[in-house]
Design a protein around this motif. Structure first.
Motif, mmCIF file in Angstrom:
data_model
loop_
_atom_site.group_PDB
_atom_site.id
_atom_site.type_symbol
_atom_site.label_atom_id
_atom_site.label_comp_id
_atom_site.label_asym_id
_atom_site.label_seq_id
_atom_site.Cartn_x
_atom_site.Cartn_y
_atom_site.Cartn_z
ATOM 1 N N LYS A 131 0.824 -1.206 0.000
ATOM 2 C CA LYS A 131 0.000 0.000 0.000
ATOM 3 C C LYS A 131 0.859 1.257 0.000
ATOM 4 C CE LYS A 131 -3.771 2.356 0.076
ATOM 5 N NZ LYS A 131 -4.615 2.397 -1.148
ATOM 6 N N ILE A 132 1.939 1.239 0.758
ATOM 7 C CA ILE A 132 2.813 2.410 0.812
ATOM 8 C C ILE A 132 3.378 2.706 -0.575
ATOM 9 C CG2 ILE A 132 5.047 3.234 1.641
ATOM 10 C CD1 ILE A 132 4.382 2.013 4.343
ATOM 11 N N VAL A 133 3.869 1.653 -1.246
ATOM 12 C CA VAL A 133 4.419 1.838 -2.592
ATOM 13 C C VAL A 133 3.346 2.354 -3.541
ATOM 14 C CG1 VAL A 133 5.436 0.690 -4.589
ATOM 15 C CG2 VAL A 133 6.201 0.085 -2.284
ATOM 16 N N GLN A 134 2.167 1.686 -3.524
ATOM 17 C CA GLN A 134 1.095 2.044 -4.453
ATOM 18 C C GLN A 134 0.534 3.440 -4.185
ATOM 19 O OE1 GLN A 134 -2.583 2.008 -3.544
ATOM 20 N NE2 GLN A 134 -2.911 2.927 -5.564
ATOM 21 N N SER A 135 0.190 3.711 -2.924
ATOM 22 C CA SER A 135 -0.485 4.967 -2.615
ATOM 23 C C SER A 135 0.445 6.167 -2.711
ATOM 24 C CB SER A 135 -1.117 4.907 -1.216
ATOM 25 O OG SER A 135 -0.132 4.742 -0.220
ATOM 26 N N VAL A 136 1.697 5.989 -2.263
ATOM 27 C CA VAL A 136 2.654 7.097 -2.341
ATOM 28 C C VAL A 136 2.954 7.435 -3.803
ATOM 29 C CG1 VAL A 136 5.044 7.761 -1.893
ATOM 30 C CG2 VAL A 136 3.691 6.710 -0.086
ATOM 31 N N PHE A 137 3.179 6.402 -4.623
ATOM 32 C CA PHE A 137 3.456 6.618 -6.042
ATOM 33 C C PHE A 137 2.245 7.241 -6.739
ATOM 34 C CE2 PHE A 137 4.542 4.587 -10.346
ATOM 35 C CZ PHE A 137 5.390 5.637 -10.674
ATOM 36 N N ALA A 138 1.044 6.698 -6.430
ATOM 37 C CA ALA A 138 -0.174 7.225 -7.053
ATOM 38 C C ALA A 138 -0.435 8.665 -6.645
ATOM 39 C CB ALA A 138 -1.369 6.345 -6.677
ATOM 40 N N ALA A 139 -0.249 8.967 -5.357
ATOM 41 C CA ALA A 139 -0.493 10.327 -4.872
ATOM 42 C C ALA A 139 0.493 11.312 -5.485
ATOM 43 C CB ALA A 139 -0.389 10.364 -3.350
ATOM 44 N N ALA A 140 1.739 10.881 -5.618
ATOM 45 C CA ALA A 140 2.750 11.760 -6.205
ATOM 46 C C ALA A 140 2.408 12.079 -7.663
ATOM 47 C CB ALA A 140 4.127 11.099 -6.121
ATOM 48 N N ILE A 141 1.995 11.053 -8.404
ATOM 49 C CA ILE A 141 1.590 11.260 -9.805
ATOM 50 C C ILE A 141 0.367 12.159 -9.866
ATOM 51 C CG2 ILE A 141 0.691 10.127 -11.882
ATOM 52 C CD1 ILE A 141 2.316 7.642 -11.050
ATOM 53 N N LEU A 142 -0.625 11.886 -8.994
ATOM 54 C CA LEU A 142 -1.853 12.670 -8.987
ATOM 55 C C LEU A 142 -1.571 14.148 -8.746
ATOM 56 C CD1 LEU A 142 -5.173 11.651 -7.264
ATOM 57 C CD2 LEU A 142 -4.329 13.979 -7.096
ATOM 58 N N PHE A 143 -0.792 14.442 -7.708
ATOM 59 C CA PHE A 143 -0.480 15.838 -7.389
ATOM 60 C C PHE A 143 0.232 16.514 -8.557
ATOM 61 C CE2 PHE A 143 -0.975 14.878 -2.773
ATOM 62 C CZ PHE A 143 -1.781 15.953 -2.463
ATOM 63 N N MET A 144 1.209 15.815 -9.130
ATOM 64 C CA MET A 144 2.001 16.402 -10.208
ATOM 65 C C MET A 144 1.132 16.681 -11.437
ATOM 66 S SD MET A 144 5.424 14.860 -12.062
ATOM 67 C CE MET A 144 4.526 13.473 -12.786
ATOM 68 N N VAL A 145 0.343 15.667 -11.855
ATOM 69 C CA VAL A 145 -0.499 15.825 -13.039
ATOM 70 C C VAL A 145 -1.592 16.856 -12.796
ATOM 71 C CG1 VAL A 145 -2.134 14.650 -14.577
ATOM 72 C CG2 VAL A 145 -0.045 13.483 -13.845
ATOM 73 N N LYS A 146 -2.190 16.813 -11.606
ATOM 74 C CA LYS A 146 -3.278 17.742 -11.294
ATOM 75 C C LYS A 146 -2.801 19.186 -11.337
ATOM 76 C CE LYS A 146 -5.753 20.109 -7.927
ATOM 77 N NZ LYS A 146 -5.328 21.138 -6.963
ATOM 78 N N GLU A 147 -1.648 19.465 -10.749
ATOM 79 C CA GLU A 147 -1.131 20.834 -10.741
ATOM 80 C C GLU A 147 -0.809 21.309 -12.154
ATOM 81 O OE1 GLU A 147 -1.067 22.935 -8.317
ATOM 82 O OE2 GLU A 147 -1.759 21.511 -6.812
ATOM 83 N N GLU A 148 -0.257 20.403 -12.978
ATOM 84 C CA GLU A 148 0.051 20.771 -14.356
ATOM 85 C C GLU A 148 -1.222 21.020 -15.159
ATOM 86 O OE1 GLU A 148 3.223 21.368 -15.687
ATOM 87 O OE2 GLU A 148 3.525 21.381 -13.518
ATOM 88 N N LEU A 149 -2.263 20.213 -14.915
ATOM 89 C CA LEU A 149 -3.536 20.408 -15.610
ATOM 90 C C LEU A 149 -4.196 21.723 -15.189
ATOM 91 C CD1 LEU A 149 -5.063 16.799 -15.537
ATOM 92 C CD2 LEU A 149 -4.182 18.031 -17.522
ATOM 93 N N VAL A 150 -4.088 22.061 -13.912
ATOM 94 C CA VAL A 150 -4.645 23.332 -13.431
ATOM 95 C C VAL A 150 -3.941 24.504 -14.110
ATOM 96 C CG1 VAL A 150 -4.797 24.873 -11.431
ATOM 97 C CG2 VAL A 150 -5.475 22.488 -11.207
ATOM 98 N N LYS A 151 -2.600 24.433 -14.157
ATOM 99 C CA LYS A 151 -1.844 25.506 -14.809
ATOM 100 C C LYS A 151 -2.228 25.628 -16.279
ATOM 101 C CE LYS A 151 2.306 25.125 -11.889
ATOM 102 N NZ LYS A 151 3.746 24.744 -11.883
ATOM 103 N N GLY A 152 -2.315 24.459 -16.969
ATOM 104 C CA GLY A 152 -2.668 24.468 -18.383
ATOM 105 C C GLY A 152 -4.062 24.997 -18.631
ATOM 106 N N SER A 153 -5.015 24.616 -17.774
ATOM 107 C CA SER A 153 -6.401 25.067 -17.926
ATOM 108 C C SER A 153 -6.507 26.577 -17.733
ATOM 109 C CB SER A 153 -7.304 24.351 -16.913
ATOM 110 O OG SER A 153 -7.305 22.962 -17.138
ATOM 111 N N LYS A 154 -5.834 27.088 -16.701
ATOM 112 C CA LYS A 154 -5.868 28.537 -16.458
ATOM 113 C C LYS A 154 -5.222 29.311 -17.601
ATOM 114 C CE LYS A 154 -6.004 28.367 -11.398
ATOM 115 N NZ LYS A 154 -5.315 28.711 -10.133
ATOM 116 N N TRP A 155 -4.140 28.741 -18.160
ATOM 117 C CA TRP A 155 -3.472 29.393 -19.279
ATOM 118 C C TRP A 155 -4.382 29.452 -20.499
ATOM 119 C CZ3 TRP A 155 -1.835 27.556 -24.138
ATOM 120 C CH2 TRP A 155 -0.997 28.433 -24.847
#
Length: 338
Positions: free
Chosen positions: A297-321
């Motif tokens: 769970k640590i491997v899965q959730s930490v990796f998934a959360a890291a990807i989610l945060f990174m992609v989400k922030e980039e999508l927010v920046k792109g959408s606002k742009w």
């Protein structure tokens, strides 16, 4: 376009991508959590051993069992969570600004307020999406007897929806309904509601780490305090690691309640509710039972959360742009104007 809507859509997109990448680990973890062997039985299999066993006995397809409803659930959960999180966050920021105007604060959202914002968002999310995750758990823990007549290479190019045909979404929904009626779709909702402390702790840690990183850059005289995608990745991973270690036992209890209850089977493995599950696990499996599969769970959730945060922030920046480039404006929720 409102800021809450942008964050909701971006959160859903990030969640789907993270889910696609880490889903086999999630399937293995759910199976590890729902293993109910007494504590005197043989040592539990590790992550890779368990994954190899599933592939060997049931085929690659079973690692993706329940993928379709899981993607729907991820999109719904992340969308609902981030949408309401942004609304509650803006409300908290408005309250902090009002306190500063009255001379009773510095204008920033404190740790307790961040915790409450995440908790409220999590509760709304749980109540709306719990039925989806009950179905997903059933499909992940469903085992198929015998190895399918297909080689590893034959899995490539197969429609993922077809992989679930032996125990599809409709079958899982019918099974839950036959077992406990409509109430069955909210099995495990109590520990899941308590589990909102996980994203609450996660977001509290994330916001705190992010704020400190930006403050440190400003203190060093850097005019640009923007955080890179890689830094967001590591901040998200650290935040999720702390939250997962603290709340993992509740996740195991939730999975036990949502998995299929075998009628007429061993009474030690049948749970009438949250407290009954906790007491039986303590009695027959010991404290170790609450931490089954935690390394996975640590491997899965930490990796998934890291990807989610990174992609989400980039999508927010792109959408606002895109919105600002098209001549539009990102609208704050109306509650900020009250």
């Amino acid at each position: 376009m409102s800021e809450a809507l942008i964050n909701g859509v971006a959160g859903a997109g990030g969640g789907i991508i993270a889910q696609l990448i880490t889903y086999p680990l999630q399937t293995v973890n759910t199976r590890q959590q729902t293993e109910r062997d007494p504590k005197e039985k043989k040592k539990a299999l590790g992550t890779l051993e368990h994954m190899s066993k599933v592939v060997r006995q049931e085929g690659w397809a079973r690692l993706y069992g329940g993928l379709t409803p899981s993607l729907v659930g991820t999109a719904a959960s992340q969308g609902v969570y981030y949408y309401f999180y942004q609304i509650f966050r803006n409300k908290a920021e408005a309250a902090a600004f009002d306190r500063k105007r009255r001379g009773t604060g510095d204008g920033s959202v404190g740790m307790l307020s961040s915790l409450m914002v995440a908790a409220l968002s999590g509760c709304v999310n749980v109540l709306l999406t719990n039925p989806i995750w009950v179905v997903v758990t059933r499909m992940q823990t469903h085992t198929r007897k015998g190895k399918p007549n297909c080689s590893d290479s034959s899995f490539v190019g197969v429609d993922l929806a077809a992989l679930e045909s032996s125990f599809g979404t409709a079958h899982a929904i019918q099974e839950v309904y036959d077992e406990a009626g409509l109430f069955g779709f909210w099995k495990g909702v109590l520990p899941t509601l308590i589990m909102v402390s996980n994203p609450s702790i996660q977001f509290m840690l994330y916001e705190t780490l992010l704020k400190r990183l930006k403050s440190r850059r400003i203190a060093r005289g850097k005019l640009n305090s923007d955080v890179s995608a890689l830094e967001i990745f590591f901040l998200g991973a650290l935040a999720k690691l702390g939250a997962t270690v603290v709340t993992y036992p509740l996740l195991v209890v939730k999975s036990r309640l949502q998995a299929k209850q075998k009628a007429g089977g061993d009474k030690r493995h049948q749970y009438r509710g949250t407290m009954d599950a906790i007491l039986k696990m303590i009695r027959y499996e010991g404290v170790d039972g609450f931490y089954k599969g935690m390394s996975t769970k640590i491997v899965q959730s930490v990796f998934a959360a890291a990807i989610l945060f990174m992609v989400k922030e980039e999508l927010v920046k792109g959408s606002k742009w895109l919105v600002t480039r098209g001549g539009g404006a990102v609208r704050k929720p109306k509650l900020l104007l009250q």
